[in-house]
Design a protein around this motif. Structure first.
Motif, PDB file in Angstrom:
ATOM      1  N   UNK A  23       0.844  -1.202   0.000  1.00  0.00           N
ATOM      2  CA  UNK A  23       0.000   0.000   0.000  1.00  0.00           C
ATOM      3  C   UNK A  23       0.880   1.253   0.000  1.00  0.00           C
ATOM      4  N   UNK A  24       1.982   1.159   0.722  1.00  0.00           N
ATOM      5  CA  UNK A  24       2.949   2.253   0.759  1.00  0.00           C
ATOM      6  C   UNK A  24       3.524   2.493  -0.651  1.00  0.00           C
ATOM      7  N   UNK A  29       3.354   5.493  -6.082  1.00  0.00           N
ATOM      8  CA  UNK A  29       3.107   5.254  -7.514  1.00  0.00           C
ATOM      9  C   UNK A  29       4.154   4.333  -8.155  1.00  0.00           C
ATOM     10  N   UNK A  30       4.621   3.366  -7.382  1.00  0.00           N
ATOM     11  CA  UNK A  30       5.560   2.378  -7.940  1.00  0.00           C
ATOM     12  C   UNK A  30       4.740   1.304  -8.663  1.00  0.00           C
ATOM     13  N   UNK A  37      12.811  -6.949  -3.678  1.00  0.00           N
ATOM     14  CA  UNK A  37      12.524  -5.610  -3.119  1.00  0.00           C
ATOM     15  C   UNK A  37      11.578  -5.715  -1.928  1.00  0.00           C
ATOM     16  N   UNK A  38      10.532  -6.517  -2.115  1.00  0.00           N
ATOM     17  CA  UNK A  38       9.535  -6.676  -1.064  1.00  0.00           C
ATOM     18  C   UNK A  38      10.177  -7.342   0.161  1.00  0.00           C
ATOM     19  N   UNK A  68       1.987  -3.987  -8.616  1.00  0.00           N
ATOM     20  CA  UNK A  68       1.701  -3.579  -7.234  1.00  0.00           C
ATOM     21  C   UNK A  68       0.195  -3.387  -6.987  1.00  0.00           C
ATOM     22  N   UNK A  69      -0.456  -2.621  -7.852  1.00  0.00           N
ATOM     23  CA  UNK A  69      -1.886  -2.336  -7.659  1.00  0.00           C
ATOM     24  C   UNK A  69      -2.714  -3.603  -7.714  1.00  0.00           C
TER      25      UNK A  69
END
Lengths: 219, 219
Positions: A23-24, A29-30, A37-38, A68-69
């Motif tokens: 969510x961050x 907007x990544x 990375x996660x 991501x979205x």
């Protein structure tokens, strides 16, 4: 939809962390994120991240990672955070008051819709915007207000009885703050917050010379 | 004695469970326990139990198991539960009061020896048998009363500042109840109790149709 017996408990615990981090990233907007990375952001290996998300049929694309979205939407749906959970608070003592004042429930999808106490001196009083109700109203209000979750903030010697009444009333999940292990016969989902246990584990960390945070699992 | 970088965090978390179960067996005068018995009682595999205890040089005897009394003594020594930890409470609001009233600290080896608050209206008042002290007394009292651990029960926006002051005062471990991730630069041991996260994980359990307790790790 049931993932029962498939999703290990440590994975369930990590899902909150994934969701919060993702969510961050949406806010920033990544567009995509790799398992590495996660994992780096949360102190986990990329293999662990891939394994956890695979339980939910989420697979990243090699060299690109996860959308991501899309991943946030899927996780929210699976985890029920796209809905509001009507929640009851049992116990209007100091801990109950602290929990009401804690804030952040609403933004995480929890709506405390009723507060109960067995103490006749407290029943009828107001706690934030709730009139404290007697335990005898429990079954009726659970049905009437579609209460799925409950937090137990009563003394240890009353916790089992309260849990039994919650289960009989049809509550689906119980978060127990009383220092007592509850016997619920697999009738509901249950999780305990043992405050003394947390302090004990911290003391172990200090004894073992382990610095930094115990909060990120590294298994 | 430092086991740093050797003992995984999930193992540290399980040590409390081992110790509690073993103490229970001592009371029952059980002389030995196998890794399978210990695992069964806690919802862990026998392999996990053996692996965890091996970090502390504890090896069971094939066909006999572990000597219960000996294992309890060794774990208590390693984990520092054979001593009392002088602990400070920062924040005398509802949560702080709930923590004071929680009970069971002393029996688990924790002695809350000082309570602090920044609110001048609270300073000087009594909370249980402690006069609430101003934050300006922190450094002095940490030294004077040999305070090793501290619990942070202040609003989220003050938690980092309080943590910084605790570290500067020489506290070794911090248990954080504020809903804010603290940056402590590996200067101390830290653990957080995120109340909303616990409720969220419970909701995930319900969504995933996982019944029973989330408390026992099954990794």
């Amino acid at each position: 939809m049931s993932y029962r017996a498939k999703v290990p408990k440590p994975t369930v615990k990590r899902l909150s962390l994934y969701l919060r981090e993702l969510e961050h990233r949406v806010e920033q907007k990544q567009p995509t994120i790799s398992s590495r990375q996660l994992g780096d952001a949360l102190g986990l290996t990329d293999a662990q991240v891939r394994k956890d998300l695979a339980y939910f049929g989420q697979f990243g694309h090699p060299g690109i990672g996860y959308d991501v979205t899309n991943l946030v939407d899927r996780l929210r749906k699976i985890l029920g955070t796209d809905r509001t959970w009507n929640t009851a608070l049992i116990g209007a003592g100091n801990l109950g008051r602290a929990l009401m004042a804690y804030g952040g429930w609403q933004q995480r999808g929890f709506d405390i819709v009723a507060v109960f106490d067995q103490n006749p001196d407290l029943v009828g009083q107001w706690l934030e915007n709730h009139r404290i109700r007697p335990m005898s109203d429990l079954a009726m209000l659970v049905k009437e207000r579609d209460i799925r979750l409950a937090m137990i903030a009563v003394p240890a010697d009353r916790a089992q009885e309260v849990a039994d009444r919650l289960i009989a009333a049809g509550v689906r999940g119980i978060l127990n703050f009383a220092p007592r292990r509850l016997d619920v016969h697999q009738a509901v989902s249950i999780s305990s917050v043992d405050l003394a246990l947390s302090l004990e584990q911290l003391a172990f960390q200090v004894s073992l010379g382990l610095l930094g945070s115990l909060d990120e699992d590294d298994d």
